[in-house]
Design an enzyme around this catalytic site. Structure first.
Site, mmCIF file in Angstrom:
data_model
loop_
_atom_site.group_PDB
_atom_site.id
_atom_site.type_symbol
_atom_site.label_atom_id
_atom_site.label_comp_id
_atom_site.label_asym_id
_atom_site.label_seq_id
_atom_site.Cartn_x
_atom_site.Cartn_y
_atom_site.Cartn_z
ATOM 1 N N GLU A 1 -6.245 8.247 -4.481
ATOM 2 C CA GLU A 1 -4.886 8.716 -4.691
ATOM 3 C C GLU A 1 -4.248 7.690 -5.614
ATOM 4 O O GLU A 1 -4.197 6.506 -5.274
ATOM 5 C CB GLU A 1 -4.085 8.805 -3.393
ATOM 6 C CG GLU A 1 -2.704 9.364 -3.640
ATOM 7 C CD GLU A 1 -1.638 8.811 -2.739
ATOM 8 O OE1 GLU A 1 -1.777 7.682 -2.256
ATOM 9 O OE2 GLU A 1 -0.662 9.520 -2.500
ATOM 10 N N ASP B 1 1.834 15.008 1.747
ATOM 11 C CA ASP B 1 3.055 14.434 1.157
ATOM 12 C C ASP B 1 3.825 15.457 0.331
ATOM 13 O O ASP B 1 4.960 15.177 -0.073
ATOM 14 C CB ASP B 1 2.704 13.275 0.198
ATOM 15 C CG ASP B 1 2.136 12.056 0.899
ATOM 16 O OD1 ASP B 1 1.369 11.324 0.242
ATOM 17 O OD2 ASP B 1 2.429 11.869 2.082
ATOM 18 N N ASP C 1 -6.235 5.535 -0.446
ATOM 19 C CA ASP C 1 -4.777 5.604 -0.514
ATOM 20 C C ASP C 1 -4.226 4.637 -1.571
ATOM 21 O O ASP C 1 -4.611 3.465 -1.596
ATOM 22 C CB ASP C 1 -4.244 5.204 0.868
ATOM 23 C CG ASP C 1 -2.766 5.464 1.037
ATOM 24 O OD1 ASP C 1 -2.369 6.634 0.977
ATOM 25 O OD2 ASP C 1 -2.020 4.491 1.209
ATOM 26 N N ASP D 1 -9.876 8.689 5.350
ATOM 27 C CA ASP D 1 -8.752 8.233 4.530
ATOM 28 C C ASP D 1 -8.675 6.708 4.697
ATOM 29 O O ASP D 1 -8.476 6.219 5.807
ATOM 30 C CB ASP D 1 -7.469 8.893 5.036
ATOM 31 C CG ASP D 1 -6.363 8.907 3.998
ATOM 32 O OD1 ASP D 1 -5.590 9.879 3.960
ATOM 33 O OD2 ASP D 1 -6.288 7.941 3.207
HETATM 34 O O1 TEU Z 1 1.252 8.058 -0.612
HETATM 35 C C1 TEU Z 1 1.668 7.258 -1.723
HETATM 36 C C2 TEU Z 1 2.460 8.106 -2.552
HETATM 37 O O2 TEU Z 1 2.194 8.300 -3.719
HETATM 38 C C3 TEU Z 1 3.535 8.850 -1.904
HETATM 39 O O3 TEU Z 1 3.992 8.101 -0.788
HETATM 40 C C4 TEU Z 1 4.646 8.917 -2.884
HETATM 41 O O4 TEU Z 1 4.676 7.702 -3.586
HETATM 42 C C5 TEU Z 1 5.938 9.014 -2.122
HETATM 43 O O5 TEU Z 1 5.797 10.098 -1.248
HETATM 44 C C6 TEU Z 1 7.033 9.190 -3.140
HETATM 45 O O6 TEU Z 1 6.805 10.373 -3.868
HETATM 46 C C7 TEU Z 1 0.235 7.504 0.178
HETATM 47 C C8 TEU Z 1 0.069 8.428 1.375
HETATM 48 O O7 TEU Z 1 -0.366 9.713 0.933
HETATM 49 C C9 TEU Z 1 1.408 8.494 2.075
HETATM 50 O O8 TEU Z 1 1.362 9.439 3.143
HETATM 51 C C10 TEU Z 1 1.745 7.112 2.600
HETATM 52 O O9 TEU Z 1 3.048 7.145 3.158
HETATM 53 C C11 TEU Z 1 1.727 6.080 1.459
HETATM 54 O O10 TEU Z 1 0.595 6.185 0.609
HETATM 55 C C12 TEU Z 1 1.678 4.669 2.037
HETATM 56 O O11 TEU Z 1 0.406 4.477 2.636
#
Ligand code: TEU
Length: 564
Positions: free
Chosen positions: A263, A333, A210, A103
């Protein structure tokens, strides 16, 4: 030549919650999952049919966002183990023909990263690694200086943090301990290339990238009023972002046998085509969110009525719209899918539908087109947490959401209802390996509460049960791995209404037809399935009924196979 990552099923591990190995000499673990804990379960993953592991961050991190705030990309955080452990994980996985993608979080670092600490000195060559700006002058003489712009962040916080030493603000779209990198500075991308090469040379088979579609901030102008993240129009999928991805692909990734899955927050289909179209030379595939938000308002936060017809409409759009999909229903998430789209935890009562609905959802995911990603615990039907109060929740996003809703005078019970439905901790409770202490996750108190249903829902109790959720996943994965039509056949929507969804997969005269009931009620099968009705008994069913008799039982899923 079809790339190897289109032929395998992937499994996401959130290391903090996967498994905690014992300390030296059997001493108690620390209640946090680690790399040795992952190594100890590789045989189970192999037996499940997994060919790729997506490993959430294990790099050095202060843990402000559970590792998505990296302070050293070249080091393993001691809570997860050592670099030797990581090298052993690569080797042990390779012995089982399991490839590992790392990741990679490159939109931001931790504020404890040495680059950031050096950048706090305005004269440092690292100053331009981040986005520093002075306060905007007050509107009126004697008024308060203002923030550099009106943007809002993904964690419902301001996006500008003032740094006394520096005399300026720095940008952070997420937590204030996650300062955004500045990709207008070519030195930043050169650093990132080195990091990618380091992990590819270690044995990584690629990267989950990410928030990879918001890394290039084209402008810092004020954003338009928005319920979501104000200002996103200045940094979402900008041309500079595409250029960075193409350069990373050209200079690093294309020189290795690897793949990337991005993502991509709030991505729509036209933008997704630009980010992962085969001719674009950027990402190989990407995670979109729309299918998981069909019954939600404002991202995933506020529940609304579920309709299978809406889900089929969105799935069809993406299954047919992209050359290749990254197929997922859960990640670290997202809420647990059996609680989100299924019957949820039925308390083990006779006639409950927890298991049947978990299998129905497995039948959907494993008959979609693309590379399938299963999240840790999904294969045993783990459910959303059963916490009773916000005190038990660790996720920074949930606490910020509660604070924002309080400001909006939303009453406590409603706040807690929405947090229970959306909190990322739903996916982060320790994996339930057994009915033993701490669900077999650790011999110490886990960092986050274990769901109290672990005595009923756990890996051990399902491993040898041919009718278990786990063995249903195993059977479906085996079927998919040996069937090209299920992997890459055309996706054809056939029928849907509020409860029922029917679609087929077609390739060179072979057809698989899935019939799924997303409700607790028996539904009649519409005339549209006449062709299916004439078929033999289902090839796969979560009820083992040999004849559907023109209806689907509550939460029933059936898969028919026909070859012309
Ligand atoms: O997540 C980004 C993201 O899309 C989610 O954080 C979403 O925006 C948020 O939960 C509101 O719905 C990525 C990672 O998967 C997350 O775990 C991290 O916290 C974030 O980026 C920051 O790196």
């Amino acid at each position: 030549m079809k790339p190897w990552w289109k032929d395998r099923v992937a499994y996401q591990i959130y290391p903090r919650s996967f498994r905690d190995s014992e300390g030296p000499g059997g001493a108690p673990g620390d209640g946090i999952g680690d790399i040795q804990g992952i190594i100890s379960r590789l045989d189970e993953l192999k037996s499940l049919g997994i060919g790729i592991i997506w490993l959430s961050p294990v790099y050095k991190s202060p843990g402000a966002d559970n590792g998505y705030d990296i302070s050293d990309y070249y080091a393993v955080d001691p809570i997860f183990g050592t670099m030797a452990d990581m090298e052993r994980l690569f080797a042990e996985a390779a012995k089982r023909d399991i490839r590992i993608i790392m990741d990679m979080v490159i939109n931001h670092t931790s504020d404890e990263h040495e680059w950031f600490q050096k950048s706090r000195d305005p004269s440092s060559p690292y100053r331009e690694y981040y986005i520093w700006r002075p306060p905007k002058p007050a509107k009126k003489p004697g008024g308060k200086p203002r923030l550099p712009n009106n943007w809002t962040g993904f964690f419902m916080e301001d996006v500008w943090e003032y740094d006394e030493k520096s005399g300026e603000y720095y940008l952070h779209l997420f937590h204030k301990k996650q300062p955004d990198l500045n990709y207008q500075n070519p030195k930043v991308l050169e650093e990132i290339k080195k990091i990618f090469r380091f992990w590819l040379d270690k044995g990584a088979a690629g990267f989950r990238c990410d928030v990879i579609n918001i890394i290039y901030k084209a402008s810092l102008e004020d954003g338009k009023k928005s319920l979501a993240v104000r200002g996103i129009e200045h940094y979402q999928s900008q041309e500079g972002n595409h250029a960075v991805l193409r350069e990373l692909r050209r200079d690093v990734l294309d020189k290795y046998d690897c793949f990337t899955v991005g993502e991509t927050v709030m991505v729509d289909l036209p933008e997704a085509k630009l980010l992962c179209g085969e001719s674009r030379g950027e990402l190989d595939m990407l995670f979109y969110f729309e299918h998981l938000e069909i019954d939600r308002r404002i991202a995933r936060f506020i529940p609304k009525k579920f309709k299978a017809s809406k889900l089929l409409e969105v799935l069809t759009k993406w299954q047919q719209g992209l050359e290749w999909n990254a197929v997922y229903l859960e990640n670290h998430d997202q809420p647990r899918v059996v609680s989100h789209f299924g019957a949820g935890d039925d308390g083990g009562k006779a006639g409950g539908y927890w298991a049947r609905s978990a299998k129905m959802l497995a039948l959907m995911e494993l008959t979609l087109r693309g590379t399938v990603f299963i999240y840790q615990g999904q294969e045993i039907g783990m459910t959303n947490f059963d916490f009773k109060s916000l005190d038990q929740v660790k996720d920074v996003e949930s606490h910020n959401l509660d604070r924002l809703m309080k400001k909006l005078h939303i009453p406590g019970p409603l706040r807690w209802k929405w947090i229970k439905a959306s909190s990322r901790d739903n996916a982060r409770t320790p994996v339930q390996w057994s009915s033993g202490a701490n669900a077999g996750f650790s011999n110490s108190r886990p960092w986050l509460g274990v769901n109290s249903n672990y005595r009923r829902i756990n890996y051990e109790s399902q491993k040898n049960d041919p009718a278990s959720v786990l063995n249903f996943y195993k059977k479906l994965i085996a079927l998919r791995l040996e069937n090209e039509c299920l992997k890459s056949g055309a996706f054809v929507p056939l029928y849907a209404d509020t409860r029922l969804m029917i679609y087929s997969r077609e390739l060179e005269g072979e057809t698989w037809t899935a019939l799924l009931n997303f409700s607790g009620r028996t539904v009649k099968l519409p005339f549209a399935t006449a062709g299916v009705r004439s078929a033999r008994e289902p090839a796969v069913s979560n009820t083992c009924r040999a004849d559907l008799e023109g209806k689907l039982l509550p939460w029933e899923g059936a898969l028919f196979h026909q070859t012309s």
